[in-house]
Design a protein around this motif. Structure first.
Motif, short mmCIF file in Angstrom:
data_model
loop_
_atom_site.label_atom_id
_atom_site.label_comp_id
_atom_site.label_asym_id
_atom_site.label_seq_id
_atom_site.Cartn_x
_atom_site.Cartn_y
_atom_site.Cartn_z
N PHE B 219 0.86 -1.18 0.00
CA PHE B 219 0.00 0.00 0.00
C PHE B 219 0.90 1.23 0.00
CE2 PHE B 219 -2.77 2.98 2.57
CZ PHE B 219 -3.69 3.22 1.56
N VAL B 220 0.78 2.06 -1.05
CA VAL B 220 1.65 3.22 -1.20
C VAL B 220 0.93 4.49 -0.75
CG1 VAL B 220 2.98 4.60 -2.84
CG2 VAL B 220 2.81 2.13 -3.16
N MET B 221 1.54 5.22 0.18
CA MET B 221 0.93 6.41 0.76
C MET B 221 1.82 7.63 0.55
SD MET B 221 -1.87 5.77 1.89
CE MET B 221 -2.09 7.48 1.95
N ASP B 222 1.19 8.73 0.26
CA ASP B 222 1.88 10.02 0.12
C ASP B 222 2.09 10.63 1.52
OD1 ASP B 222 2.24 12.85 -0.15
OD2 ASP B 222 1.30 12.79 -2.12
N ALA B 223 3.32 11.06 1.81
CA ALA B 223 3.64 11.58 3.15
C ALA B 223 2.81 12.79 3.55
CB ALA B 223 5.12 11.96 3.22
N SER B 224 2.25 13.50 2.57
CA SER B 224 1.55 14.74 2.91
C SER B 224 0.09 14.52 3.29
CB SER B 224 1.64 15.73 1.74
OG SER B 224 0.78 15.31 0.71
N ILE B 225 -0.35 13.27 3.27
CA ILE B 225 -1.78 13.02 3.51
C ILE B 225 -2.18 13.37 4.94
CG2 ILE B 225 -1.55 10.60 4.20
CD1 ILE B 225 -4.09 10.09 2.42
N GLY B 226 -3.40 13.84 5.08
CA GLY B 226 -3.93 14.25 6.39
C GLY B 226 -4.88 13.22 6.98
N GLN B 227 -5.95 13.73 7.56
CA GLN B 227 -6.85 12.89 8.35
C GLN B 227 -7.64 11.86 7.55
OE1 GLN B 227 -7.13 12.98 11.81
NE2 GLN B 227 -5.40 14.40 11.82
N ALA B 228 -7.70 12.01 6.23
CA ALA B 228 -8.48 11.07 5.42
C ALA B 228 -7.77 9.74 5.24
CB ALA B 228 -8.81 11.67 4.06
N CYS B 229 -6.51 9.68 5.62
CA CYS B 229 -5.72 8.47 5.36
C CYS B 229 -6.31 7.24 6.04
CB CYS B 229 -4.29 8.66 5.83
SG CYS B 229 -3.30 7.17 5.63
N GLU B 230 -6.71 7.41 7.28
CA GLU B 230 -7.11 6.25 8.06
C GLU B 230 -8.25 5.47 7.39
OE1 GLU B 230 -9.66 6.18 11.10
OE2 GLU B 230 -8.51 4.91 12.47
N ALA B 231 -9.30 6.20 7.00
CA ALA B 231 -10.45 5.53 6.40
C ALA B 231 -10.08 4.87 5.08
CB ALA B 231 -11.58 6.54 6.19
N GLN B 232 -9.24 5.53 4.29
CA GLN B 232 -8.84 4.94 3.01
C GLN B 232 -7.99 3.70 3.25
OE1 GLN B 232 -9.87 5.60 0.07
NE2 GLN B 232 -10.70 7.67 0.14
N ALA B 233 -7.02 3.82 4.13
CA ALA B 233 -6.13 2.68 4.40
C ALA B 233 -6.93 1.49 4.91
CB ALA B 233 -5.06 3.08 5.42
N ARG B 234 -7.89 1.77 5.77
CA ARG B 234 -8.72 0.71 6.32
C ARG B 234 -9.46 -0.02 5.19
NH1 ARG B 234 -10.22 0.20 11.39
NH2 ARG B 234 -9.80 2.37 11.92
N ALA B 235 -10.04 0.78 4.29
CA ALA B 235 -10.81 0.20 3.19
C ALA B 235 -9.93 -0.64 2.27
CB ALA B 235 -11.52 1.31 2.40
N PHE B 236 -8.74 -0.16 1.97
CA PHE B 236 -7.82 -0.95 1.14
C PHE B 236 -7.49 -2.26 1.85
CE2 PHE B 236 -6.26 1.14 -2.71
CZ PHE B 236 -6.71 2.43 -2.56
N GLY B 237 -7.18 -2.15 3.13
CA GLY B 237 -6.79 -3.33 3.90
C GLY B 237 -7.91 -4.34 4.02
#
Ligand SMILES: Nc1nc2c(ncn2[C@@H]2O[C@H](COP(=O)(O)OP(=O)(O)OP(=O)(O)O)[C@@H](O)[C@H]2O)c(=O)[nH]1
Ligand SMILES: Nc1nc2c(ncn2[C@@H]2O[C@H](COP(=O)(O)OP(=O)(O)OP(=O)(O)O)[C@@H](O)[C@H]2O)c(=O)[nH]1
Ligand SMILES: [Mg+2]
Ligand SMILES: [Mg+2]
Lengths: 312, 306
Positions: B219-237
């Motif tokens: 899972f590739v994440m951009d370092a500048s991401i804010g609070q929306a990351c958690e929900a997206q990461a959860r959904a991918f996972g």
């Protein structure tokens, strides 16, 4: 989170002490909605100042007072002082017999090229011909990306879009200049200049961007930022503006960011705070909102919807 | 250094404790508040921050504490362990096997850096002597195949893709089959950017995953991401079997805390970080030694069994 206001006592003057826990909760909520820490803090402080000493009669008044104060300050922030009316300005440039020029800039991968293509489509829909300048001469596939868009866009509005490219490795400022000259010659209404993504603290790349802008004096410089961005939004915009200001020659009027394109708005649910962070830093309007990956996915900012999402 | 500012601030907050003559609950709260502010300003998800705070407080129950306990050391140790949890989910990370096909599928949000990072990783293993290749299963983004092709050609890495086939599942399956037959060891599959709000895109990701049966999903994440990351990461996972995280664009000012939410919710370790646009702007990431460095472990050494 408004249940936090229950701690306030009615029938008295609001003091800083009364408000502190409430404002703390409010700040937390703003941050949860992805407003960067600095603007979140500033907004709360301004609300505190506004309400300090205000006489509150009943309990329910407190809730609405605070909510209204926040709503007001967010709405004010998002409501442009100056409207960017591209179609009017394109017509004006046309009457002066010259192309209208927009430069797109921003950090890597935020959606500059894609939203440039969407804006091309929108201009085509409004009867304007567009020349796209492939000013990202660095990233692999950047030129082919725009070539593909040009092909697709022409299929939708025949002969409405041309691409000016020099392949890879060329100087973007000179490339843009050549593109504008060609648009002038061919009587194309609008030139949209794509640029390579760059990190705000990459000195040489930031200098190259200011050179491009100084040399070509675009009618509009749009900063493209994604709605996903967190606290970094602040540093990005401060530094992009700073770089543009720093490289202005003495006596010249600095050409700074004139507006923003807020992209990937479809990926953030109610975490719409980046809109606040970006306007807070620049004081400039969000001119377009990108909300998907097709050409139709371009909107205007709906201020009250954003404010409601934050206060929900 | 990456995340360095965050480290400095946390170190300062903990350091202040060291100066206080007695440590009471008030002292602890003040320190925790500073640590939490630093985390929030680095975009760590606000819920994770609250969790960290609660865990530390729970651990540090002043009433129950027996006299003579070295509170200072205990606090430092607890904060350290909670921070480590943010970066290191404590699961063992995927290790590719020599002489066998290791299929690695890249997924993530639009523009996070997947295609660039695919090449970086392929190049990294190639340099180490692995037989490495790339597959472009992104048929959506304009110029996606050209991008991967140009990157791969420059790095002399064999690649597979198509200008005419529109189905990423077909390309992915064909590519993996071909490269397996040719005894490739690291087979990297690049996919389109996607987000949880568009169900069809997630369905497609699942189909690609089912078709290639990856040994690891990155899972590739951009370092500048804010609070929306958690929900997206959860959904991918929850959709595919994410096993590793890569944080990109750490060459920017970004503190990268938002991307760390991906570690927490996918229970997957960060394995590499991206620090620039060039092919060798890529570093192996070791969470434990990173946190050690981050917290200036000179002071805290010996507190934790590493
Ligand atoms: N969901 C969504 N995706 C978007 C939006 N705008 C752009 N994208 C996607 O974001 C990714 C990156 O877009 P690009 O236009 O290539 O970004 P860029 O800023 O030009 O990137 P560089 O030139 O590499 O810096 C692509 O996959 C786009 O399809 C949007 O509004 N919503
Ligand atoms: N500065 C910097 N830029 C990076 C890094 N990694 C990727 N990029 C840039 O980020 C932009 C997007 O990268 P891509 O690899 O196209 O992203 P992607 O995830 O494949 O995008 P989609 O396929 O559209 O979803 C490009 O401009 C890359 O050069 C990094 O570590 N540092
Ligand atoms: Mg681009
Ligand atoms: Mg890609």
């Amino acid at each position: 989170w408004f249940s936090a206001f229950k701690g306030l006592v009615g029938n008295k003057k609001l003091t800083a002490d009364d408000m502190a826990p409430v404002l703390e909760k409010m700040k937390e909520n703003l941050i949860l909605k992805n407003v960067a820490a600095e603007p979140a803090d500033q907004i709360c402080q301004s609300v505190a100042k506004k309400l300090d000493g205000k006489v509150i009669s009943t309990f329910s008044r407190v809730n609405s007072e605070v909510k209204e104060a926040v709503r007001e300050s967010l709405t004010q922030l998002l409501t442009p002082r100056r409207r960017v009316d591209i179609l009017r300005d394109v017509a004006h440039a046309k009457s002066e017999d010259r192309p209208y020029v927009i430069v797109f800039c921003g950090v890597n991968g935020v959606g500059k090229s894609t939203n440039l293509a969407k804006i091309t489509f929108w201009l085509n829909e409004n009867g304007h011909k567009v020349l796209i300048a492939a000013g990202d001469t660095f990233r692999a596939g950047a030129v082919e990306q725009l070539r593909t868009h040009t092909k697709h866009l022409n299929a939708l509005h025949p002969n409405s879009v041309q691409l000016y490219e020099q392949g890879y490795g060329k100087d973007a400022a000179e490339l843009a200049k050549a593109a504008i000259a060609i648009a002038q010659e061919r009587k194309i209404d609008v030139v949209l200049v794509d640029t390579a993504g760059r990190m705000q603290d990459n000195e040489p790349l930031m200098r190259a961007l200011s050179k491009l802008i100084r040399m070509n004096k675009p009618d509009l410089t749009l900063f493209v930022g994604e709605a996903l961005v967190g606290n970094e939004a602040v540093d990005q915009l401060v530094r992009f503006n700073q770089a543009l200001a720093d490289h202005t020659s003495p006596g010249e009027k600095p050409l700074l960011i004139d507006g923003m394109v807020l992209t990937k708005f479809d990926t953030i649910d109610d975490k719409v705070g980046a809109a606040i962070s970006m306007t807070y830093i620049t004081g400039q309007p969000i001119v377009f909102v990108g909300c998907g990956q097709t050409y139709k996915d371009l909107r205007n900012l709906n201020v009250s919807a954003v404010v409601n999402a934050i206060l929900k | 250094m990456v995340l360095a500012d965050l480290g400095r601030r946390i170190r300062n907050a903990i350091g202040k404790l060291g100066q206080a003559t007695i440590i009471n609950e008030e002292e602890l709260d003040a320190m925790l508040k500073e640590v939490c502010t630093a985390l929030i300003e680095s975009d760590v998800h606000i819920r994770l921050v609250a969790q960290l705070k609660n865990n530390v407080k729970k651990e540090m129950n002043f009433d129950d504490m027996i006299g003579g306990v070295n509170k200072r050391r205990l606090i430092q140790k607890t904060v350290f362990q909670e921070l480590l949890k943010l970066l290191d989910p404590g699961v063992s990370q995927f290790v590719p096997q020599k002489g066998k096909p290791n299929v690695i599928m890249f997924v993530g949000l639009q523009g996070s850096g997947k295609t660039t990072t695919c090449t970086k990783m392929a190049y990294y293993y190639q340099k180490k002597g692995w037989k490495t290749c790339l597959i472009c299963a992104d048929t959506f983004r304009a110029g996606a195949f050209d991008q991967l092709k140009q990157n791969a050609t420059k790095a002399r890495i064999p690649f597979y893709g198509s200008y005419s086939e529109m189905d990423p599942v077909v390309i992915a399956a064909e590519g993996v089959e071909k490269f397996k037959k040719d005894n490739f060891e690291i087979i990297i599959v690049d996919t389109s950017g996607r987000h949880k709000q568009e169900a069809s895109l997630f369905e497609e990701m699942l189909q690609v995953s089912n078709a290639v049966n990856p040994n690891n999903v990155v899972f590739v994440m951009d370092a500048s991401i804010g609070q929306a990351c958690e929900a997206q990461a959860r959904a991918f996972g929850e959709t595919v079997d994410v096993g590793s995280v890569i944080i990109t664009k750490l060459d920017s000012h970004a503190k990268g805390g938002g991307a760390l939410s991906a570690v927490a919710v996918t229970k997957s370790p960060v394995i590499f970080i991206g620090t620039g646009e060039h092919i060798d702007d890529f570093e192996v990431f070791k969470p434990k030694s990173f946190v050690q460095k981050l917290l200036g472990m000179g002071d805290i050494a010996g507190l934790v069994d590493m």
